[in-house]
Write a protein that holds these residues in place. Structure first.
Motif, PDB file in Angstrom:
ATOM      1  N   ARG A  25       0.813  -1.212   0.000  1.00 49.74           N
ATOM      2  CA  ARG A  25       0.000   0.000   0.000  1.00 49.74           C
ATOM      3  C   ARG A  25       0.854   1.272   0.000  1.00 49.74           C
ATOM      4  NH1 ARG A  25      -4.755   0.037   4.223  1.00 49.74           N
ATOM      5  NH2 ARG A  25      -5.249   1.791   2.859  1.00 49.74           N
ATOM      6  N   LEU A  26       2.181   1.118  -0.097  1.00 49.78           N
ATOM      7  CA  LEU A  26       3.070   2.270   0.024  1.00 49.78           C
ATOM      8  C   LEU A  26       2.831   3.331  -1.039  1.00 49.78           C
ATOM      9  CD1 LEU A  26       6.565   0.795   0.974  1.00 49.78           C
ATOM     10  CD2 LEU A  26       4.905   1.950   2.460  1.00 49.78           C
ATOM     11  N   GLN A  27       2.360   2.921  -2.217  1.00 46.47           N
ATOM     12  CA  GLN A  27       2.167   3.879  -3.296  1.00 46.47           C
ATOM     13  C   GLN A  27       0.783   4.522  -3.285  1.00 46.47           C
ATOM     14  OE1 GLN A  27       4.886   4.716  -4.944  1.00 46.47           O
ATOM     15  NE2 GLN A  27       5.869   3.173  -3.636  1.00 46.47           N
ATOM     16  N   GLU A  28      -0.063   4.120  -2.351  1.00 48.64           N
ATOM     17  CA  GLU A  28      -1.373   4.757  -2.248  1.00 48.64           C
ATOM     18  C   GLU A  28      -1.188   6.212  -1.805  1.00 48.64           C
ATOM     19  OE1 GLU A  28      -4.035   2.589   0.243  1.00 48.64           O
ATOM     20  OE2 GLU A  28      -3.805   0.706  -0.881  1.00 48.64           O
ATOM     21  N   PRO A  29      -1.909   7.152  -2.416  1.00 44.63           N
ATOM     22  CA  PRO A  29      -1.711   8.577  -2.078  1.00 44.63           C
ATOM     23  C   PRO A  29      -1.840   8.876  -0.586  1.00 44.63           C
ATOM     24  CG  PRO A  29      -3.027   8.368  -4.062  1.00 44.63           C
ATOM     25  CD  PRO A  29      -2.856   6.981  -3.532  1.00 44.63           C
ATOM     26  N   ALA A  30      -2.804   8.254   0.080  1.00 44.90           N
ATOM     27  CA  ALA A  30      -2.995   8.561   1.501  1.00 44.90           C
ATOM     28  C   ALA A  30      -1.836   8.058   2.344  1.00 44.90           C
ATOM     29  CB  ALA A  30      -4.306   7.951   1.999  1.00 44.90           C
ATOM     30  N   VAL A  31      -1.298   6.889   2.021  1.00 45.17           N
ATOM     31  CA  VAL A  31      -0.166   6.352   2.771  1.00 45.17           C
ATOM     32  C   VAL A  31       1.081   7.196   2.508  1.00 45.17           C
ATOM     33  CG1 VAL A  31       1.331   4.345   3.110  1.00 45.17           C
ATOM     34  CG2 VAL A  31      -1.136   4.031   2.815  1.00 45.17           C
ATOM     35  N   THR A  32       1.275   7.604   1.259  1.00 43.23           N
ATOM     36  CA  THR A  32       2.380   8.495   0.925  1.00 43.23           C
ATOM     37  C   THR A  32       2.257   9.818   1.678  1.00 43.23           C
ATOM     38  OG1 THR A  32       2.577   7.523  -1.272  1.00 43.23           O
ATOM     39  CG2 THR A  32       3.556   9.696  -0.963  1.00 43.23           C
ATOM     40  N   ALA A  33       1.047  10.346   1.748  1.00 47.25           N
ATOM     41  CA  ALA A  33       0.806  11.599   2.481  1.00 47.25           C
ATOM     42  C   ALA A  33       1.084  11.432   3.959  1.00 47.25           C
ATOM     43  CB  ALA A  33      -0.632  12.057   2.262  1.00 47.25           C
ATOM     44  N   CYS A  34       0.727  10.268   4.519  1.00 46.71           N
ATOM     45  CA  CYS A  34       0.986  10.011   5.934  1.00 46.71           C
ATOM     46  C   CYS A  34       2.481   9.995   6.208  1.00 46.71           C
ATOM     47  CB  CYS A  34       0.352   8.687   6.345  1.00 46.71           C
ATOM     48  SG  CYS A  34       0.647   8.222   8.061  1.00 46.71           S
ATOM     49  N   ALA A  35       3.237   9.310   5.352  1.00 47.46           N
ATOM     50  CA  ALA A  35       4.687   9.259   5.533  1.00 47.46           C
ATOM     51  C   ALA A  35       5.289  10.663   5.475  1.00 47.46           C
ATOM     52  CB  ALA A  35       5.311   8.361   4.468  1.00 47.46           C
ATOM     53  N   SER A  36       4.859  11.461   4.514  1.00 44.97           N
ATOM     54  CA  SER A  36       5.363  12.828   4.389  1.00 44.97           C
ATOM     55  C   SER A  36       5.001  13.668   5.604  1.00 44.97           C
ATOM     56  CB  SER A  36       4.803  13.474   3.119  1.00 44.97           C
ATOM     57  OG  SER A  36       5.259  12.810   1.959  1.00 44.97           O
ATOM     58  N   ALA A  37       3.771  13.493   6.101  1.00 50.55           N
ATOM     59  CA  ALA A  37       3.328  14.256   7.275  1.00 50.55           C
ATOM     60  C   ALA A  37       4.149  13.894   8.504  1.00 50.55           C
ATOM     61  CB  ALA A  37       1.847  13.999   7.526  1.00 50.55           C
ATOM     62  N   LEU A  38       4.434  12.614   8.686  1.00 53.61           N
ATOM     63  CA  LEU A  38       5.232  12.185   9.837  1.00 53.61           C
ATOM     64  C   LEU A  38       6.643  12.770   9.768  1.00 53.61           C
ATOM     65  CD1 LEU A  38       4.138   8.434   9.960  1.00 53.61           C
ATOM     66  CD2 LEU A  38       3.689  10.148  11.739  1.00 53.61           C
ATOM     67  N   LEU A  39       7.246  12.708   8.591  1.00 56.72           N
ATOM     68  CA  LEU A  39       8.613  13.200   8.428  1.00 56.72           C
ATOM     69  C   LEU A  39       8.704  14.720   8.558  1.00 56.72           C
ATOM     70  CD1 LEU A  39       9.747  10.925   5.470  1.00 56.72           C
ATOM     71  CD2 LEU A  39      10.321  10.667   7.894  1.00 56.72           C
ATOM     72  N   ALA A  40       7.576  15.409   8.418  1.00 58.39           N
ATOM     73  CA  ALA A  40       7.565  16.872   8.500  1.00 58.39           C
ATOM     74  C   ALA A  40       6.960  17.391   9.810  1.00 58.39           C
ATOM     75  CB  ALA A  40       6.786  17.450   7.322  1.00 58.39           C
TER      76      ALA A  40
END
Length: 273
Positions: free
Chosen positions: A218-233
């Motif tokens: 599911r890593l390429q799903e937009p919501a999962v990608t957005a979650c990863a970016s949000a955590l890192l920021a």
């Protein structure tokens, strides 16, 4: 564990399904202020509604991740490695400058034990059978001695929360306990009267901090990608920094599976892979 480069694209929350992010109560034990701050920070950064889903055990969290009931989770290095064929890392929290923590072996403040061997025959509190710091470290230390928790301790319990381990030892319910060193230190800052009734008997080596994970497919799903970016920021936004302060963390950093090699070594010692 700049904003423009890392933040997820803002989307219309009304057009997106609620993102379900799982937590266990092993960190700071269902602290409502902490949970609300993290939920708010992620919702703003991701631009969609976030539901923080709490479960009692790591096993329940792992099951929810694997069956798709939740979209991502903050889990432990031990269950991550147990399911490493299906799960991928989104990031690791940074505590005191490093994405590392220790397991603490604690006892009552007046206990005369100075090491694990000195606790033999007593009662002991573990956090969760799938917790690295709250079970695996002590169990693997005992395995190296040719012992098991069942033989070494007169009785052991699972409290399903690191604060509960500290409470069990501080209150005399058990003589000793295995606890997340990050949680013990954080509690020392906010509840010194609780940790002050305990003492640290031993500390493990430094190990990979409990990570944020999602299912690999599911890593390429937009919501999962957005979650990863949000955590890192998180450290780049006001709400994110507020959540990190409450969690006593510096930031969330990208990480590789090799961060958890030390835990993998202990799994091998225990023969629990």
């Amino acid at each position: 564990m700049g904003a423009a480069a890392l933040a997820a694209p803002c989307v219309n929350a009304q057009t997106q399904a609620t993102f379900r992010f799982a937590l266990t109560p092993v960190f700071l034990d269902n602290d409502a202020e902490v949970i609300a701050a993290l939920q708010s920070a992620l919702a703003v950064a991701m631009g969609q509604d976030i539901e923080l889903v709490q479960r009692r055990t790591y096993q329940e969290i792992s099951g929810a991740l694997l069956d798709g009931s939740v979209d991502a989770a903050w889990t432990c290095g031990y269950p991550y490695l147990q399911h490493r064929a299906e799960l991928s890392l989104l990031g690791a929290p940074v505590w005191n400058g490093k994405p590392l923590y220790q397991s603490y072996l604690i006892a009552g403040v007046d206990d005369d034990a100075t090491d694990l061997d000195g606790l033999k025959g007593g009662t002991h509190a573990f956090s969760d059978p799938d917790s690295n710091s709250g079970y695996l470290v002590t169990a693997s230390d005992l395995a190296r001695l040719g012992e098991t928790p069942e033989r070494f301790f007169s009785r052991s319990i699972f409290t399903f929360g690191h604060r509960n381990v500290v409470r069990a030892v501080a209150g005399g319910l058990t003589r000793s306990g295995s606890v997340d060193g990050y949680v013990w230190e954080a509690l020392s800052a906010v509840e010194p009267n609780l940790t002050g009734r305990t003492k640290v008997v031993a500390k493990s080596e430094w190990l990979g901090f409990p990570p944020f994970v999602a299912r690999s497919d599911r890593l390429q799903e937009p919501a999962v990608t957005a979650c990863a970016s949000a955590l890192l920021a998180l450290d780049q936004t006001e709400k994110g920094r507020a959540a990190l302060r409450l969690l006593h963390l510096d930031e969330v950093t990208p990480c590789e599976p090799s961060l958890y090699d030390g835990i993998a070594t202990r799994i091998a010692v225990l023969g629990a892979d």
